[in-house]
Design a protein around this motif. Structure first.
Motif, PDB file in Angstrom:
ATOM      1  N   ALA A 224       0.633  -1.282  -0.086  1.00 39.74           N
ATOM      2  CA  ALA A 224       0.074   0.057  -0.169  1.00 39.74           C
ATOM      3  C   ALA A 224       0.898   1.324   0.092  1.00 39.74           C
TER       4      ALA A 224
ATOM      5  N   ALA B  30       0.723   4.090  -2.819  1.00 39.73           N
ATOM      6  CA  ALA B  30       0.733   5.690  -2.265  1.00 39.73           C
ATOM      7  C   ALA B  30       1.759   6.499  -2.710  1.00 39.73           C
TER       8      ALA B  30
ATOM      9  N   TYR C  45      -4.105   4.128   2.726  1.00 38.12           N
ATOM     10  CA  TYR C  45      -4.767   4.740   1.298  1.00 38.12           C
ATOM     11  C   TYR C  45      -5.608   5.951   1.660  1.00 38.12           C
TER      12      TYR C  45
ATOM     13  N   LEU D 257      -6.053   7.814  -1.772  1.00 38.90           N
ATOM     14  CA  LEU D 257      -6.059   7.014  -3.103  1.00 38.90           C
ATOM     15  C   LEU D 257      -7.097   6.054  -3.010  1.00 38.90           C
TER      16      LEU D 257
ATOM     17  N   LEU E 134      -9.569   2.822  -3.111  1.00 42.81           N
ATOM     18  CA  LEU E 134      -9.155   1.615  -3.007  1.00 42.81           C
ATOM     19  C   LEU E 134     -10.594   0.759  -2.978  1.00 42.81           C
TER      20      LEU E 134
ATOM     21  N   SER F 215     -11.084   6.804   1.434  1.00 45.48           N
ATOM     22  CA  SER F 215     -10.888   6.457   0.092  1.00 45.48           C
ATOM     23  C   SER F 215     -11.467   4.852  -0.164  1.00 45.48           C
TER      24      SER F 215
END
Length: 707
Positions: A413, A417, A441, A446, A448, A465
């Protein structure tokens, strides 16, 4: 906002239409702009309903009701036409996020923010009630946030105390979870201004804790708790706020404060133009949403030139606003700040920064079958998009293997990112990995999208997110209850909860036990067995001795096989089902003939389903084989992202893409994807499988509860 369709009008009244803000079963809401530059949300009735006199009467009532409300904390009506061929209503456009979106993405608000909300919304309700109206749908989705305070919207079901509701007797009007006991009882008690105060109490509890005070789940159970149970206010540590909220949630309408009285009780100043009443991340969310205004056609922003620097904080945000770097929208005092936008720029089909969709999955661990299927599904979606001659950009896929390990999941992750070319990620595969990475995230904003992590709750409180694009373990038990109990030969459902199945089994077993009493007149006999129990015969004998006519197993494949073998040695001939977590090759191998006739509810479709025909053909062309389970759902998740990306005229900021996905309605191979206020799939589509001739046969869509 979505682009206008060819069939949409170019103008409505004095408004040139710029795009679609949303659509429902009865009408479409557009963003409109006058020749003078003011913007508005223009709600237009669909042609098929414009001729319906009853519906037109309701729309006329909405317009009349909204016009009577005079408050800076309620959106103002800027125009209306209720008698023409295409009735419409225009209100001041508020570009800020809803309270529901802010809490879902940024977490619960601090006590001071909640008190400000309470005071200003109580003033809005005072104006509503002074006009002789009852709003009847006060909820987080109907409160929009701006830097100078909240705005109460949507008077679509508001009515005067004397008006006759245009609903059937006993119909519950409003949103479960934010209804008063008067509303939840279906009209058994008259609904008056005190009902709105109760709903406001629910809203304040949600803002302070991140959850409704009477929980969530099946509507009937939720309505029952609203009428009979005490609210859950745990998590509200501020004593004054807790007492204030509890007072609003009194069961007896006469014991609740009035909206005016509530305003007088709350000791908290209004913002007066300051954003200090909101947390930093909410302020940024408001700014990011408002920044989308700069991309609207025909709106020319005035921007103060600033030297390049790091992303500004809230203080610079205020300085920019004071210095004039704003676009004022529609008389509401809302602004867009270019300085707070992400640095994303458009990319042509070739050259420039890559447009990347990430896949985080278990590609080599215990869940590799599902992980690899999902990676392939995403690659098929990207390949199909890239083959289009009219594609506005070219996509690529970046896959990272976390092996189903939480530590590796966090590292994957973090890599996604950091990679600014990655615009969204599909994954992870399992619940533990998903729970471990949500914070990473969220911090990067970002997007997900998971299709196979089905937990009801995660340890992380903030899910800004994160999108859960599949029905939860609890939702998947509803079709099992329908299938097993809604039949003449079943009165009691035996529920075997095997601790070997972990959280999924516990959630599934508990939900099945609860929903049986909610959805049917049947009864249950639940049994819980410790993890590692080898001999299921004594447990099954006890269940049959207590009159179980049907059996639901919640656990893993090995436990299901032991249960099937033990059950086959009894006289039991009734229906039996299990969760999809037990639907593994090992179940058929270990259970042998005893597996025949067992059925499973699953969140994934099959390659043989009619809706999967084109996708399955594309998968065979690319990989030379039929798609495995979970591939279609990952293909849908990628398709959802792709559709959201193409709606932008240039490369979007990650936060803007999150907002776009949250508003999406996407028709995929497996289901229609619409998300609720918590960015959880707002659908109950599931599928049935049955063991026949030593294999899992796809039966089709699972039965849904009649409404």
């Amino acid at each position: 906002m979505d682009e206008l369709r060819p069939t949409d009008p170019a103008r409505i009244g004095a408004y040139r239409l710029l795009g679609r803000l949303g659509a429902g079963g009865m009408g479409v809401v557009y963003l409109g702009r006058t020749d003078e530059g003011s913007t508005a949300a223009v709600k237009v009735i669909l042609p098929e309903y414009a001729a319906d006199e009853e519906f037109r009467t309701r729309f006329r009532r909405e317009a009349e009701a909204a016009r009577q409300v005079r408050s800076p904390w309620a959106v103002a009506v800027t125009g209306a036409e209720t008698e023409g061929e295409r009735p419409w209503l225009a209100t001041a456009f508020v570009p800020g996020p809803s309270l529901a979106e802010a809490v879902a993405r940024c977490g619960p608000l601090p006590a001071r923010s909640v008190r400000v909300l309470g005071r200003l919304l109580s003033r809005a309700l005072t104006a509503v009630h002074t006009a002789g109206l009852v709003h009847r749908d006060v909820k987080p989705g109907n409160v929009l946030l701006t830097v100078d305070g909240p705005r109460l919207i949507d008077f679509g079901i508001a009515r005067t105390g004397e008006a006759t509701a245009l609903t059937a007797p006993g119909l519950v009007v409003g949103t479960p979870g934010f209804l008063s006991p008067e509303q939840a009882s279906g009209g058994a008690t008259a609904t008056g201004p005190a009902s709105d105060v109760f709903s406001l109490g629910c809203l304040l509890a949600y803002a302070a804790t991140g959850r409704p005070p009477f929980g969530s789940g099946a509507v009937d159970a939720l309505l029952y708790r609203t009428v009979h149970d005490e609210p859950d206010l745990s998590g509200i540590d501020d004593g004054e706020l807790r007492a204030l909220t509890a007072g609003c949630l009194a069961k007896d309408p006469a014991e609740r404060p009035t909206a005016r009285g509530l305003d007088e009780r709350i000791v908290e100043d209004a913002p007066h133009g300051s954003v200090d009443w909101l947390p930093e991340d909410v302020v940024r969310l408001i700014a990011d949403r408002s920044a989308e205004m700069l991309a609207l056609p025909g709106i020319e922003p005035t921007v103060v030139e600033e030297p390049a620097s790091a992303a500004p904080g809230r203080r610079r945000f205020l300085a920019l606003a004071a210095g004039g770097a704003v676009v004022v929208a529609g008389g509401g005092g809302f602004a867009a700040w270019e300085a707070l936008r992400d640095d994303g720029q458009g990319t042509a089909k070739s050259g420039g920064r890559p447009w990347t969709i990430g896949v985080q999955a278990d590609l080599s661990g215990a869940g590799k079958a599902a992980g690899r299927a999902q990676e392939r599904g995403v690659r098929v979606a990207v390949e199909r998009f890239n083959s289009r001659a009219d594609r506005p950009f070219t996509l690529q896929v970046k896959a990272l293997d976390d092996r189903g390990d939480t530590g590796r999941a966090v590292k994957a992750a973090e890599e996604f990112a950091r990679d600014r070319d990655v615009l969204a990620v599909v994954g992870p595969t399992g619940d533990a990995e998903t729970g471990a990475v949500l914070g990473v995230y969220d911090e990067a904003m970002l997007p997900l999208i998971t299709v196979s992590s089905l937990a009801l709750v995660y340890a992380a409180r903030s899910r800004k997110s994160f999108f859960q694009a599949a029905p939860s373990y609890a939702v998947l038990t509803e079709p099992a209850v329908n299938r097993l109990v809604l039949r003449p030969d079943v009165e009691r459902l035996g529920i075997l909860l095997d601790r070997s199945g972990g959280l999924a089994a516990y959630t599934g077993g508990y939900a099945t036990n609860l929903l049986t009493g909610v959805l049917t007149t049947g009864t249950t006999y639940p049994r819980v067995v410790p993890a590692g129990t080898r001999d299921m015969a004594p447990v099954l004998a006890d269940m049959l001795a207590h009159g179980s006519d049907a059996l639901f197993y919640a656990g893993d494949g090995a436990g299901a096989a032991r249960t099937a073998r033990a059950l086959a040695a009894t006289p039991f001939k009734g229906p039996r089902m299990a969760m999809h977590t037990a639907m593994v090759p090992g179940f058929i191998e270990e259970a042998g003939e005893a597996a025949t006739g067992w059925e499973f509810t699953a969140p994934y479709t099959d390659a043989t389903a009619p809706a999967a025909k084109e996708f399955a053909a594309a998968h065979r062309k690319l990989f030379g084989s039929a798609p495995a389970h979970w591939a279609a759902e990952a293909h849908d998740a990628a398709g959802l992202v792709i559709e959201a990306l193409t709606a932008f005229g240039k490369r979007p900021a990650r936060a803007a893409l999150v907002a776009r996905i949250a508003r999406s309605v996407y028709q995929g191979v497996s289901r229609t994807y619409v998300f609720d206020e918590t960015q959880t799939l707002d659908a109950k589509d599931a599928y049935l499988y049955r063991v026949e001739n030593g294999r899992y046969r796809f039966v089709g869509p699972a039965p849904k509860t009649a409404v």
